[in-house]
Write a protein that holds these residues in place. Structure first.
Motif, PDB file in Angstrom:
ATOM      1  N   VAL A  33       0.835  -1.205   0.000  1.00  0.00           N
ATOM      2  CA  VAL A  33       0.000   0.000   0.000  1.00  0.00           C
ATOM      3  C   VAL A  33       0.871   1.257   0.000  1.00  0.00           C
ATOM      4  CG1 VAL A  33      -1.643   1.378   1.351  1.00  0.00           C
ATOM      5  CG2 VAL A  33      -2.017  -1.070   1.049  1.00  0.00           C
ATOM      6  N   ALA A  34       1.938   1.253   0.792  1.00  0.00           N
ATOM      7  CA  ALA A  34       2.822   2.425   0.867  1.00  0.00           C
ATOM      8  C   ALA A  34       3.450   2.722  -0.500  1.00  0.00           C
ATOM      9  CB  ALA A  34       3.909   2.200   1.914  1.00  0.00           C
ATOM     10  N   GLY A  35       3.857   1.679  -1.205  1.00  0.00           N
ATOM     11  CA  GLY A  35       4.421   1.880  -2.541  1.00  0.00           C
ATOM     12  C   GLY A  35       3.410   2.470  -3.504  1.00  0.00           C
ATOM     13  N   GLN A  36       2.179   1.966  -3.434  1.00  0.00           N
ATOM     14  CA  GLN A  36       1.123   2.506  -4.288  1.00  0.00           C
ATOM     15  C   GLN A  36       0.843   3.964  -3.951  1.00  0.00           C
ATOM     16  OE1 GLN A  36      -2.444   0.003  -4.613  1.00  0.00           O
ATOM     17  NE2 GLN A  36      -1.215  -1.669  -3.762  1.00  0.00           N
ATOM     18  N   LEU A  37       0.816   4.288  -2.667  1.00  0.00           N
ATOM     19  CA  LEU A  37       0.549   5.655  -2.233  1.00  0.00           C
ATOM     20  C   LEU A  37       1.654   6.596  -2.707  1.00  0.00           C
ATOM     21  CD1 LEU A  37      -1.340   7.535  -0.659  1.00  0.00           C
ATOM     22  CD2 LEU A  37      -0.073   6.915   1.412  1.00  0.00           C
ATOM     23  N   MET A  38       2.899   6.131  -2.660  1.00  0.00           N
ATOM     24  CA  MET A  38       4.001   6.967  -3.126  1.00  0.00           C
ATOM     25  C   MET A  38       3.913   7.189  -4.629  1.00  0.00           C
ATOM     26  SD  MET A  38       6.445   8.574  -1.583  1.00  0.00           S
ATOM     27  CE  MET A  38       6.234  10.001  -2.620  1.00  0.00           C
ATOM     28  N   SER A  39       3.467   6.177  -5.374  1.00  0.00           N
ATOM     29  CA  SER A  39       3.281   6.344  -6.820  1.00  0.00           C
ATOM     30  C   SER A  39       2.202   7.383  -7.113  1.00  0.00           C
ATOM     31  CB  SER A  39       2.903   5.010  -7.467  1.00  0.00           C
ATOM     32  OG  SER A  39       3.983   4.112  -7.414  1.00  0.00           O
ATOM     33  N   VAL A  40       1.116   7.342  -6.341  1.00  0.00           N
ATOM     34  CA  VAL A  40       0.052   8.332  -6.493  1.00  0.00           C
ATOM     35  C   VAL A  40       0.603   9.730  -6.205  1.00  0.00           C
ATOM     36  CG1 VAL A  40      -2.135   9.164  -5.503  1.00  0.00           C
ATOM     37  CG2 VAL A  40      -1.824   6.725  -6.012  1.00  0.00           C
ATOM     38  N   ALA A  41       1.383   9.849  -5.135  1.00  0.00           N
ATOM     39  CA  ALA A  41       1.962  11.150  -4.775  1.00  0.00           C
ATOM     40  C   ALA A  41       2.944  11.632  -5.843  1.00  0.00           C
ATOM     41  CB  ALA A  41       2.656  11.061  -3.415  1.00  0.00           C
ATOM     42  N   ASP A  42       3.763  10.723  -6.366  1.00  0.00           N
ATOM     43  CA  ASP A  42       4.701  11.096  -7.432  1.00  0.00           C
ATOM     44  C   ASP A  42       3.967  11.664  -8.645  1.00  0.00           C
ATOM     45  OD1 ASP A  42       7.112  10.488  -6.182  1.00  0.00           O
ATOM     46  OD2 ASP A  42       7.207   8.449  -7.008  1.00  0.00           O
ATOM     47  N   ARG A  43       2.871  10.996  -9.038  1.00  0.00           N
ATOM     48  CA  ARG A  43       2.092  11.489 -10.178  1.00  0.00           C
ATOM     49  C   ARG A  43       1.504  12.866  -9.881  1.00  0.00           C
ATOM     50  NH1 ARG A  43       0.660   6.147 -10.501  1.00  0.00           N
ATOM     51  NH2 ARG A  43      -1.326   6.440  -9.450  1.00  0.00           N
ATOM     52  N   ALA A  44       0.980  13.044  -8.661  1.00  0.00           N
ATOM     53  CA  ALA A  44       0.380  14.331  -8.289  1.00  0.00           C
ATOM     54  C   ALA A  44       1.427  15.435  -8.274  1.00  0.00           C
ATOM     55  CB  ALA A  44      -0.309  14.225  -6.928  1.00  0.00           C
ATOM     56  N   ILE A  45       2.617  15.111  -7.801  1.00  0.00           N
ATOM     57  CA  ILE A  45       3.713  16.099  -7.795  1.00  0.00           C
ATOM     58  C   ILE A  45       4.040  16.509  -9.219  1.00  0.00           C
ATOM     59  CG2 ILE A  45       6.196  16.383  -7.354  1.00  0.00           C
ATOM     60  CD1 ILE A  45       5.741  14.611  -4.822  1.00  0.00           C
ATOM     61  N   GLY A  46       4.145  15.531 -10.105  1.00  0.00           N
ATOM     62  CA  GLY A  46       4.444  15.829 -11.509  1.00  0.00           C
ATOM     63  C   GLY A  46       3.347  16.643 -12.167  1.00  0.00           C
ATOM     64  N   GLU A  47       2.098  16.281 -11.902  1.00  0.00           N
ATOM     65  CA  GLU A  47       0.972  17.012 -12.487  1.00  0.00           C
ATOM     66  C   GLU A  47       0.905  18.446 -11.975  1.00  0.00           C
ATOM     67  OE1 GLU A  47      -2.384  14.544 -11.575  1.00  0.00           O
ATOM     68  OE2 GLU A  47      -1.752  12.992 -13.009  1.00  0.00           O
ATOM     69  N   ALA A  48       1.391  18.667 -10.759  1.00  0.00           N
ATOM     70  CA  ALA A  48       1.403  20.021 -10.187  1.00  0.00           C
ATOM     71  C   ALA A  48       2.605  20.819 -10.672  1.00  0.00           C
ATOM     72  CB  ALA A  48       1.403  19.942  -8.663  1.00  0.00           C
ATOM     73  N   GLY A  49       3.492  20.162 -11.428  1.00  0.00           N
ATOM     74  CA  GLY A  49       4.680  20.850 -11.935  1.00  0.00           C
ATOM     75  C   GLY A  49       5.723  21.079 -10.868  1.00  0.00           C
ATOM     76  N   ALA A  50       5.676  20.311  -9.787  1.00  0.00           N
ATOM     77  CA  ALA A  50       6.586  20.549  -8.673  1.00  0.00           C
ATOM     78  C   ALA A  50       7.707  19.526  -8.581  1.00  0.00           C
ATOM     79  CB  ALA A  50       5.795  20.549  -7.358  1.00  0.00           C
ATOM     80  N   GLY A  51       7.709  18.520  -9.454  1.00  0.00           N
ATOM     81  CA  GLY A  51       8.730  17.486  -9.378  1.00  0.00           C
ATOM     82  C   GLY A  51      10.022  17.898 -10.045  1.00  0.00           C
ATOM     83  N   ARG A  52      11.008  17.017  -9.915  1.00  0.00           N
ATOM     84  CA  ARG A  52      12.284  17.248 -10.586  1.00  0.00           C
ATOM     85  C   ARG A  52      12.081  17.097 -12.084  1.00  0.00           C
ATOM     86  NH1 ARG A  52      16.652  13.599  -7.542  1.00  0.00           N
ATOM     87  NH2 ARG A  52      17.253  13.440  -9.706  1.00  0.00           N
ATOM     88  N   GLN A  53      12.854  17.810 -12.857  1.00  0.00           N
ATOM     89  CA  GLN A  53      12.725  17.760 -14.305  1.00  0.00           C
ATOM     90  C   GLN A  53      13.158  16.416 -14.882  1.00  0.00           C
ATOM     91  OE1 GLN A  53      11.131  20.154 -15.965  1.00  0.00           O
ATOM     92  NE2 GLN A  53      10.826  21.039 -13.950  1.00  0.00           N
ATOM     93  N   ASP A  54      14.047  15.708 -14.163  1.00  0.00           N
ATOM     94  CA  ASP A  54      14.552  14.429 -14.675  1.00  0.00           C
ATOM     95  C   ASP A  54      13.806  13.235 -14.112  1.00  0.00           C
ATOM     96  OD1 ASP A  54      15.539  14.806 -12.143  1.00  0.00           O
ATOM     97  OD2 ASP A  54      17.556  14.120 -12.603  1.00  0.00           O
ATOM     98  N   GLY A  55      12.648  13.429 -13.498  1.00  0.00           N
ATOM     99  CA  GLY A  55      11.842  12.316 -13.015  1.00  0.00           C
ATOM    100  C   GLY A  55      11.570  12.390 -11.534  1.00  0.00           C
ATOM    101  N   PRO A  56      10.930  11.334 -11.010  1.00  0.00           N
ATOM    102  CA  PRO A  56      10.578  11.331  -9.588  1.00  0.00           C
ATOM    103  C   PRO A  56      11.804  11.287  -8.687  1.00  0.00           C
ATOM    104  CG  PRO A  56       9.873   9.298 -10.668  1.00  0.00           C
ATOM    105  CD  PRO A  56      10.483  10.161 -11.711  1.00  0.00           C
TER     106      PRO A  56
END
Length: 99
Positions: free
Chosen positions: A64-87
């Motif tokens: 579950v924790a891994g799935q939750l982190m994947s959801v958060a990674d996607r949300a970070i990227g969609e918000a434009g707040a992630g690193r340019q080279d990936g999660p």
């Protein structure tokens, strides 16, 4: 912003023939994530059911924790707040958390 949320985790365990299965369900109120975990008793080990419960449950919650982190990674990227080279690779918080 101040806010308070409550998320619940339900873990269901079943054991049969030396195999313990766990299902963990995280309910955030707006989403549900389900993880699975299995623990098997080695023939040479003593049968201690609580150990199987703990191992299977921890594996289900890790899923579950891994799935939750994947959801958060996607949300970070969609918000434009992630690193340019990936999660961001783990750990996701303080750089000295594993020191």
């Amino acid at each position: 912003m101040n806010r308070t949320l409550e998320w619940t985790v339900r873990v269901e365990l079943s054991e049969e023939g030396g195999t313990t299965k766990a299902e963990a369900v995280l309910d955030t109120g707006t989403a549900r994530l389900t993880g699975q975990g299995i623990a098997r008793l080695s023939p040479q080990d003593p049968d201690v059911p609580t150990i199987g419960d703990e191992v299977a449950a921890s594996r289900a919650m890790h899923d579950v924790a891994g799935q939750l982190m994947s959801v958060a990674d996607r949300a970070i990227g969609e918000a434009g707040a992630g690193r340019q080279d990936g999660p961001v690779p783990p750990p996701y918080a303080w750089s000295d958390a594993t020191a």
